[in-house]
Scaffold this motif. Structure first.
Motif, PDB file in Angstrom:
ATOM      1  N   THR A 473       0.637 -20.692 -14.850  1.00  0.00           N
ATOM      2  CA  THR A 473       1.550 -19.574 -15.051  1.00  0.00           C
ATOM      3  C   THR A 473       1.966 -19.010 -13.697  1.00  0.00           C
ATOM      4  N   ALA A 474       3.262 -18.890 -13.495  1.00  0.00           N
ATOM      5  CA  ALA A 474       3.790 -18.317 -12.258  1.00  0.00           C
ATOM      6  C   ALA A 474       4.089 -16.836 -12.479  1.00  0.00           C
ATOM      7  N   ASP A 475       3.806 -16.042 -11.481  1.00  0.00           N
ATOM      8  CA  ASP A 475       4.041 -14.609 -11.541  1.00  0.00           C
ATOM      9  C   ASP A 475       5.111 -14.260 -10.514  1.00  0.00           C
ATOM     10  N   ARG A 476       6.197 -13.676 -10.966  1.00  0.00           N
ATOM     11  CA  ARG A 476       7.280 -13.315 -10.036  1.00  0.00           C
ATOM     12  C   ARG A 476       6.804 -12.318  -8.981  1.00  0.00           C
ATOM     13  N   PHE A 477       5.844 -11.525  -9.354  1.00  0.00           N
ATOM     14  CA  PHE A 477       5.303 -10.565  -8.388  1.00  0.00           C
ATOM     15  C   PHE A 477       4.657 -11.287  -7.212  1.00  0.00           C
ATOM     16  N   VAL A 517      -3.811  -7.732  -0.990  1.00  0.00           N
ATOM     17  CA  VAL A 517      -4.871  -6.839  -1.476  1.00  0.00           C
ATOM     18  C   VAL A 517      -4.269  -5.579  -2.090  1.00  0.00           C
ATOM     19  N   ILE A 518      -3.343  -4.952  -1.380  1.00  0.00           N
ATOM     20  CA  ILE A 518      -2.725  -3.718  -1.884  1.00  0.00           C
ATOM     21  C   ILE A 518      -1.885  -4.015  -3.123  1.00  0.00           C
ATOM     22  N   GLY A 524      -0.816  -5.989  -9.326  1.00  0.00           N
ATOM     23  CA  GLY A 524      -1.128  -7.372  -9.669  1.00  0.00           C
ATOM     24  C   GLY A 524      -2.302  -7.551 -10.598  1.00  0.00           C
ATOM     25  N   HIS A 525      -3.290  -6.670 -10.581  1.00  0.00           N
ATOM     26  CA  HIS A 525      -4.465  -6.857 -11.428  1.00  0.00           C
ATOM     27  C   HIS A 525      -4.107  -6.802 -12.905  1.00  0.00           C
ATOM     28  N   ARG A 526      -3.073  -6.019 -13.258  1.00  0.00           N
ATOM     29  CA  ARG A 526      -2.653  -5.972 -14.662  1.00  0.00           C
ATOM     30  C   ARG A 526      -1.997  -7.285 -15.070  1.00  0.00           C
ATOM     31  N   HIS A 527      -1.215  -7.864 -14.174  1.00  0.00           N
ATOM     32  CA  HIS A 527      -0.591  -9.159 -14.453  1.00  0.00           C
ATOM     33  C   HIS A 527      -1.663 -10.236 -14.638  1.00  0.00           C
ATOM     34  N   GLN A 528      -2.650 -10.217 -13.761  1.00  0.00           N
ATOM     35  CA  GLN A 528      -3.702 -11.226 -13.843  1.00  0.00           C
ATOM     36  C   GLN A 528      -4.511 -11.074 -15.122  1.00  0.00           C
TER      37      GLN A 528
END
Length: 538
Positions: A473-477, A517-518, A524-528
């Motif tokens: 899965t690719a994440d645009r973020f 990290v930021i 990003g943690h919600r996307h993951q």
């Protein structure tokens, strides 16, 4: 305890480490054993039966040792002619007693387990670490963590990685960047392959008995010999005309032959993995013969590099040739992920080593009281960069991903090779920066910053690539974070080209991993988390 297929159990003593249940449908004619706390009065008989089973006479001990060392075929023959009533291997504990089979004839039961026996008092001639059949570990074992032996094994690789990084930094500072990259990649590739080979085998078959420990020590000797051969290899690449690999290959072959011994034991003692073990032995021996030819037979340099490419490719595809899919051995997903994380930390330690090396003549001066701006900047940049890279690596829960994507174990395992190269290269880059500020380098400030920015960029790109490929899965973020990271690294190089102090450029490079990290800690943690939830429902 449960009876099945008409089998009656009598006088059975049961001892199960960690209260794991035992199920054996072959030798025990369908008898199922539950955890200790469900065994009732039988638990009280355990110590009595174990004393009867574990002989104290030296001759009897030798008998059991000889039996364990016999090939599986001879053991089967002895069972067939009735010299030994019953021998079976199951997981979780130790059972001794009598079981009446379908024909009604009682058979003595001798069950060895894949957990090491207690290491308490074993008598005058007892061994604390008795031989345990290498039958394969439970890939779902609860609480599996790295063993002290594995940690000690990793420490020997600190020497190899540190030597390779030091030689790389010295060659780059002398202006031989191209040759330095070739030699460094060759060294790190061999180091990574040897470490990966041991780590995956240990996750699947480790017994931690005395023989396993002795063979592991042999591998550690090979690592040291390999490390001693690295300076000669780097020097030969720098000089050109030939590639000095003899000492390196001797150490490497020692490591790989030790793995042959481990696979031979697994093949002999685990019928389920006999074919996998023998295939590993055949292919490993073939490849090692090739390395010996390359190292000790005089060939043109072009032929040497071509042979290195072929043999290196065989080393990478060897697991595919021997076991097919990544699930061909019972490796533990969380244990493997932990092992890689620990090795990444060890390699990240080169960043701290590079920081100390780069500030040696800057921090404190001759009398230890002269602190300079360059010294302070190097310490902050080195420690900050190492910390940021560490934080970035552990943002991805590789263990949880491998539980659901076991078939992508090869991708995870060998995809870390360029990642390890990037981490060790970053430590070497910090050393190059120190040599430059100490006026011991023959390269420009721009080249110094590139020597640090390129391996840092490689490391971070591999983190994103592994995350994407393992999750499919690719994440645009991620695209935004990668673009910002590249912008930070390019800015550092441009500042160096514009004549800005190297110390400032190092501080800019230090910011690169903190972009990720930021970004992860805020968004990003919600996307993951969403990706992991979707993976769990597939």
């Amino acid at each position: 305890m449960d009876r099945r297929h008409g089998a009656d159990a009598e006088r059975v003593a049961l001892a199960v480490p960690y209260s794991h249940a035992l199920v054996e449908r072959g030798a025990l004619c369908g008898v199922q054993f539950g955890p200790v706390e469900k065994a009732g009065d039988l638990y009280q008989q355990t110590s009595i039966e174990l004393r009867r089973f574990m002989p104290t006479h030296p001759v009897a001990k030798v008998r059991y040792l000889v039996w364990d060392l016999l090939p599986a075929g001879i053991q089967a023959a002895l069972l067939g002619i009735g010299r030994v009533r019953c021998f079976a291997v199951v997981a979780g504990g130790l059972c001794v007693g009598s079981v009446a089979g379908r024909a009604g004839a009682a058979s003595e039961i001798l069950l060895y387990m894949n957990e090491s026996p207690p290491t308490g008092k074993t008598g005058k001639f007892g061994l604390s670490r008795r031989l345990v059949p290498m039958t394969g570990r439970d890939p779902e074992e609860h609480g599996r963590t790295a063993s002290p032996l594995e940690l000690l094994f990793d420490l020997t690789f600190v020497v190899a990685v540190g030597t390779a990084a030091f030689q790389f930094a010295e060659m780059v500072a002398e202006g031989h960047a191209g040759q330095a990259v070739i030699a460094f990649v060759l060294a790190m590739f061999a180091i990574s392959i040897a470490w990966i080979s041991f780590s995956w085998f240990a996750s699947a078959f480790a017994t931690d008995d005395w023989l396993y420990r002795a063979v592991t020590m042999l591998q550690m000797v090979g690592v040291v010999v390999f490390s001693l051969g690295l300076p000669a290899m780097f020097h030969s690449v720098e000089e050109g005309g030939h590639l000095e690999l003899r000492a390196m290959v001797i150490g490497y072959v020692v490591m790989r032959i030790a793995m042959v011994l481990q696979w031979w034991r697994a093949a002999r003692q685990s019928p389920s993995f006999h074919d996998v073990g023998m295939a590993n032995i055949r292919w490993t021996v073939i490849v090692q013969a090739g390395w010996i030819v390359v190292a000790f037979v005089h060939m043109p340099i072009s032929a040497v590099f071509a042979a290195f490419g072929v043999l290196g490719a065989l080393e990478v595809v060897l697991p595919v040739l021997t076991q097919g899919s990544a699930g061909g051995t019972p490796w533990h997903p969380h244990h493997v992920a932990e092992r890689y994380g620990l090795f990444a930390i060890i390699v990240l330690g080169e960043g701290v080593v590079g920081t100390v090396a780069s500030s040696g003549d800057l921090l404190g001066g001759g009398d230890g009281t002269h602190w300079t701006w360059n010294a302070i900047a190097v310490v902050i940049a080195g420690v900050g960069l190492t910390f940021g890279m560490w934080w970035m690596y552990f943002l991805t829960p590789f263990g949880d991903i491998l539980v659901h994507r076991r078939g992508r174990g090869y991708l995870f395992g060998y995809g870390h090779i360029p990642l390890f190269i990037g981490v060790a290269g970053a430590g070497a880059g910090l050393h190059v920066a120190g040599l430059y500020m100490e006026h011991h380098a023959k390269i420009s400030g721009t080249a110094v910053v590139l020597a640090l920015a390129i391996p840092v960029g490689l490391y971070m790109l591999m983190i994103y690539l592994l995350h994407t490929l393992l999750l499919s899965t690719a994440d645009r973020f991620h695209i935004l974070l990668i673009a910002l990271t590249i912008a930070v690294l390019v800015t550092a190089v441009l500042l160096a080209a514009a004549g800005v102090a190297i110390a400032v450029c190092l501080l800019v490079v230090m910011l690169a991993p903190f972009v990720t990290v930021i970004g992860y800690e805020t968004i990003g943690h919600r996307h993951q988390q969403q990706m992991l939830e979707e993976l769990g429902t597939q």
